[in-house]
Scaffold this motif. Sequence first.
Motif: not given
Lengths: 240, 244
Positions: A45, A83, A155-156
């Motif tokens: 991140s 995230q 991010d993810e």
Amino acid sequence: MMKNAVEVADLVVRRGGREVLRSIGFTIERGSVTGLLGPSGCGKSTLMRSLVGVQQLTSGTVKAFGEEAGAKALRSRIGYVTQAASVYDDLTVTENLNFFAKVLGVNKGEVAEAIDAVDLRSHADVVVGQLSGGQRSRASLAVALLGDPDLLVLDEPTVGLDPVLRRDLWELFHRIAARGAAVFVSSHVMDEADRCDRLMLMRDGVIIADDTPLRICEKTRTDDIESAFLALVEGAGDQS
Amino acid sequence: MNPRITFAVATRVLTQVRRDHRTAAMLLVLPCLLMTLLWWMFEESGAVFDRLGPGLLAMFPFIIMFLVTSVTTLRERSSGTLERLLAMPMGKLDFLVGYAIAFGVVAAVQSALAVALSVGLLDLDVQGPVWLLTVVAIADAVLGSALGLFVSAFATTEFQAVQFMPAFVVPQILLCGLFVPRDQMPTVLEKISDVLPLSYATDAMQTLTRTAATGDVWQDVLVVAAFAIAALGLGAATLRRRTP
Ligand SMILES: Nc1ncnc2c1ncn2[C@@H]1O[C@H](COP(=O)(O)OP(=O)(O)OP(=O)(O)O)[C@@H](O)[C@H]1O
Ligand SMILES: [Mg+2]
């Protein structure tokens, strides 16, 4: 000529007194999907925040399309998904997208397209606070798709999604890359590795491998990325 | 700054307020209820209500907007939406002024209701123009919002943000001249009250009830507005695009 989408050199970031990124350097070209894989807390991140220009850097340079990350001219060309789903809980999916579309100066017509792309049309008028976790993160992803960004930093984005949806989203990422954008996706699920054109494995703020998934496996003489990762970690342990 | 973006922020905040019925009701009804309570307390002596009422009309929008703004912006920081916005073509002032406009609108409605109730039903005695009472209240609300935006930079949780209220707001309430006229306070306290914005807001309200002349009132409103602009400027300075 085509500039690199991303150029990172000697990047060091300290957070909370610890060196979280330790001398990272790489470039990303347009037209490919690059995965960033590594265990929790390894700095994924932080690296993504550095790319979009919201992370304080300790030293080193981060450039996108030839300009300093975070430069004004870049901010409408980069789609970023944090995230945690960063959308407003008390607005509907459509209201959220309309708002971000106005901020980006993007045509309202794109809102419906983005909602369709993440398969949320049936919930377009539901308040985000009443969506499931996966639906919420898809709403957040839809925001990043607005305005056809040249660089997508995700991010993810696929955490907590079912296999079918995950496959659909990865196909979407590849379609976006095929259009000429650079897509940079992080994940800590190793089984997503094979879906990337190129893979960066990260551990403790250092990139320990950077190649196509196939070649990473070949080099480490392993069958899957998880074993490759373990082999790399143990190999590094032997040397030191 | 970009008007399109500022306006987008303002309308979004207003949509959020409207969506949250409980907050909307609190914002609009609570000041009216409190004014009624005050009126009822001094049912026997209307003069006290006339003396305290205007000060409270200045105070409600200030306190309420301070709280609402510091908590909402903090929520924006912790939910990641602020980080996302700052990675977009969003100016810091677009964000802050957008918020100030939205809460200014809420304050306008809020104080229009409270003023209408106080003057119309509760017989608050006002010598100056009644609409000017609302203007002062709006200036107060924008000031409260601006200060709330500013302090939210120093809080990392909503819990901390709420704690700023006794620190930033209560001293101003005590020193604004509502309890003891400012010129009768110890010199040091009087000097301190001179640099606190709420003192000017209260002054403006009290002048409006006493005389029909509006020159002093506008001067006070300007001081309050200057404080609000300064707080917004400080807010912009503390809002960092890059965080550690
Ligand atoms: N706000 C912060 N302040 C100080 N240190 C932080 C902060 N956020 C993260 N860190 C530290 O930075 C390191 C890297 O965090 P980062 O969030 O980049 O990891 P990550 O690889 O994204 O992990 P995950 O897969 O769990 O999301 C961690 O050791 C963490 O303790
Ligand atoms: Mg992370």
